[in-house]
Design an enzyme around this catalytic site. Structure first.
Site, mmCIF file in Angstrom:
data_model
loop_
_atom_site.group_PDB
_atom_site.id
_atom_site.type_symbol
_atom_site.label_atom_id
_atom_site.label_comp_id
_atom_site.label_asym_id
_atom_site.label_seq_id
_atom_site.Cartn_x
_atom_site.Cartn_y
_atom_site.Cartn_z
ATOM 1 N N ARG A 196 0.918 0.231 -15.010
ATOM 2 C CA ARG A 196 1.448 0.642 -16.322
ATOM 3 C C ARG A 196 0.964 2.058 -16.580
ATOM 4 O O ARG A 196 -0.245 2.308 -16.634
ATOM 5 C CB ARG A 196 0.946 -0.291 -17.429
ATOM 6 C CG ARG A 196 1.134 0.310 -18.821
ATOM 7 C CD ARG A 196 0.897 -0.662 -19.931
ATOM 8 N NE ARG A 196 1.967 -1.637 -19.993
ATOM 9 C CZ ARG A 196 2.188 -2.442 -21.031
ATOM 10 N NH1 ARG A 196 1.408 -2.379 -22.099
ATOM 11 N NH2 ARG A 196 3.179 -3.303 -21.011
ATOM 12 N N HIS B 240 10.779 -0.766 -18.645
ATOM 13 C CA HIS B 240 9.850 -1.906 -18.720
ATOM 14 C C HIS B 240 10.548 -3.117 -18.077
ATOM 15 O O HIS B 240 10.889 -4.077 -18.762
ATOM 16 C CB HIS B 240 9.489 -2.181 -20.177
ATOM 17 C CG HIS B 240 8.288 -3.062 -20.374
ATOM 18 N ND1 HIS B 240 7.550 -3.578 -19.321
ATOM 19 C CD2 HIS B 240 7.692 -3.542 -21.508
ATOM 20 C CE1 HIS B 240 6.554 -4.315 -19.806
ATOM 21 N NE2 HIS B 240 6.621 -4.311 -21.126
ATOM 22 N N GLN C 146 9.442 -6.880 -18.625
ATOM 23 C CA GLN C 146 9.753 -7.415 -19.952
ATOM 24 C C GLN C 146 11.152 -8.000 -19.981
ATOM 25 O O GLN C 146 11.387 -9.082 -20.517
ATOM 26 C CB GLN C 146 9.635 -6.288 -20.996
ATOM 27 C CG GLN C 146 9.920 -6.735 -22.403
ATOM 28 C CD GLN C 146 8.862 -7.708 -22.900
ATOM 29 O OE1 GLN C 146 7.681 -7.410 -22.846
ATOM 30 N NE2 GLN C 146 9.280 -8.877 -23.365
ATOM 31 N N ASP D 206 12.459 -3.147 -30.962
ATOM 32 C CA ASP D 206 11.119 -2.792 -30.480
ATOM 33 C C ASP D 206 10.575 -1.747 -31.448
ATOM 34 O O ASP D 206 11.314 -1.199 -32.286
ATOM 35 C CB ASP D 206 11.218 -2.248 -29.043
ATOM 36 C CG ASP D 206 9.863 -1.939 -28.415
ATOM 37 O OD1 ASP D 206 8.834 -2.446 -28.911
ATOM 38 O OD2 ASP D 206 9.830 -1.178 -27.424
ATOM 39 N N CYS E 173 9.637 -7.569 -27.777
ATOM 40 C CA CYS E 173 8.669 -7.599 -26.657
ATOM 41 C C CYS E 173 7.238 -7.747 -27.143
ATOM 42 O O CYS E 173 6.386 -8.168 -26.379
ATOM 43 C CB CYS E 173 8.829 -6.346 -25.807
ATOM 44 S SG CYS E 173 8.454 -4.805 -26.674
ATOM 45 N N ARG F 54 6.798 -13.956 -19.820
ATOM 46 C CA ARG F 54 6.240 -12.852 -19.028
ATOM 47 C C ARG F 54 5.468 -13.418 -17.848
ATOM 48 O O ARG F 54 5.562 -12.920 -16.727
ATOM 49 C CB ARG F 54 5.308 -11.986 -19.895
ATOM 50 C CG ARG F 54 5.974 -11.196 -21.007
ATOM 51 C CD ARG F 54 6.905 -10.118 -20.498
ATOM 52 N NE ARG F 54 6.234 -9.203 -19.580
ATOM 53 C CZ ARG F 54 5.489 -8.156 -19.949
ATOM 54 N NH1 ARG F 54 5.359 -7.851 -21.230
ATOM 55 N NH2 ARG F 54 4.902 -7.364 -19.058
HETATM 56 N N1 NVA Z 1 8.139 0.540 -26.360
HETATM 57 C C1 NVA Z 1 6.792 0.028 -26.415
HETATM 58 C C2 NVA Z 1 6.689 -1.275 -25.690
HETATM 59 C C3 NVA Z 1 5.330 -1.902 -25.683
HETATM 60 C C4 NVA Z 1 5.269 -3.155 -24.884
HETATM 61 C C5 NVA Z 1 5.835 1.056 -25.855
HETATM 62 O O1 NVA Z 1 6.168 1.675 -24.824
HETATM 63 O O2 NVA Z 1 4.780 1.258 -26.440
HETATM 64 N N1 CP Z 2 5.299 -6.570 -24.277
HETATM 65 C C1 CP Z 2 4.270 -6.011 -23.628
HETATM 66 O O1 CP Z 2 4.407 -5.388 -22.564
HETATM 67 O O2 CP Z 2 3.063 -6.246 -24.220
HETATM 68 P P1 CP Z 2 1.685 -5.542 -23.870
HETATM 69 O O3 CP Z 2 1.809 -4.085 -24.232
HETATM 70 O O4 CP Z 2 0.662 -6.263 -24.697
HETATM 71 O O5 CP Z 2 1.423 -5.686 -22.392
#
Ligand code: NVA
Ligand code: CP
Length: 300
Positions: free
Chosen positions: A102, A129, A132, A219, A259, A287
């Site tokens: 990540r 993502h 997800q 989101d 998500c 997930r």
């Molecule tokens: N769009 C959000 C998703 C978090 C799981 C981010 O990138 O922070």
């Molecule tokens: N939805 C998701 O990816 O959650 P986290 O940021 O907690 O991993």
């Protein structure tokens, strides 16, 4: 498929194969069946951004498959001190059987895949993502019984989750309408892909996305790395809340996906969140199952 870098790289058949496997693994886990596909294998989990679900579901997933995981946060490893991703890749490739990362730049995930010589899974970048959306698709199919003939409406930021949702939902046969303010649209690469699908529409009117929808998705308005834009984004996204007024326009029985983490009162109202909590937390649970399926396929 060797990696999961983005769903654009996967065929419809690849996605459906993983969803079927995820259903099998979920049923096995509920029945207490032991699956040791990753016995003797080690998986690196790299985080340059915060995470609750991704971190826990990958760690638990590796354990449930009989493997071993090592979590590396960029702050506590040499990644955070500037060691090139290509060098990190060449080292990890000699220890591990697979990597989940990540991070910010999609190009870093691609470089890791290129240089490590082992399968790599994208656990979220600024652009995509994919993990997800595999979980979301599994959840949608569980609740709706299939994909054909369904309309998915996205309301809010055209962000990483939106990009992957558009690609995954279209590949699986859903119609998709995305409502974003000007300036916050999905990435051009995704819009170019979607242009080939007659069921795709992009609008700045949230009601158009909500109208007749079978699945409504949103989101956060400010993603990780965009904290300083939060105030400007609250202004830009006023009117883009997933709330009872939007659900009233949707098909009867419309489900909601988020998500998480969610900001009640911003992208989703507290009422809609709680009324659809079952679907949202099924999505969070999936997930685990969807990622185990990806790991069985790529690391097994
Ligand atoms: N769009 C959000 C998703 C978090 C799981 C981010 O990138 O922070
Ligand atoms: N939805 C998701 O990816 O959650 P986290 O940021 O907690 O991993």
């Amino acid at each position: 498929m060797k990696h999961l870098l983005k769903l654009l790289d996967w065929s419809r058949e690849d996605i459906l194969e993983i969803l079927d496997l995820a259903d099998v693994l979920k049923a096995e886990q509920k029945a207490g069946v032991v699956n040791s596909t990753l016995a003797g294998k080690s998986v690196a989990l790299i985080f340059s951004k915060a995470s609750t679900r991704t971190r826990c579901s990958f760690d638990v997933g590796v354990y449930q498959l009989g493997g071993h995981s090592v979590t590396l946060s960029s702050a506590e490893s040499q990644i955070g001190r500037g060691e090139p991703i290509e060098d990190t890749a060449r080292v990890l490739g000699r220890y591990f059987d697979g990597i989940m990362i990540r991070t910010y730049k999609q190009s870093d995930v691609e470089a890791l895949a290129e240089c490590s010589g082992i399968p790599v899974i994208n656990g979220l970048t600024d652009d995509f993502h994919p993990c997800q959306i595999l979980a979301d698709l599994q959840t949608i199919r569980e609740h709706k019984g299939g994909f054909e003939g369904l309309k998915l409406g996205w309301i809010g930021d055209g962000n990483n989750v939106a990009n992957s949702t558009i690609v995954g939902a279209l590949k699986c046969g859903m119609a998709v309408t995305v409502a974003c303010p000007q300036g916050y649209r999905p990435m051009q690469q995704v819009l170019d892909f979607a242009a080939a699908y007659p069921g795709f529409a992009l609008t700045d009117d949230p009601a158009t996305a909500a109208k007749g929808a079978d699945v409504l998705v949103t989101d956060v308005w400010a993603s990780m790395g965009q904290e300083e834009e939060a105030k400007a984004r609250q202004k830009a996204f006023a009117g883009y809340q997933l709330n009872d007024a939007m659900l009233a326009l949707a098909s009867p029985g419309c489900m909601v996906q988020h998500c998480l983490p969610a900001h009640r009162g911003e992208e989703i109202s507290a009422e809609v969140f709680e009324a659809h909590a079952q679907e949202i937390f099924d999505e969070a649970e999936n997930r685990l199952h969807a990622q185990k399926a990806v790991m069985v396929k790529l690391f097994g």
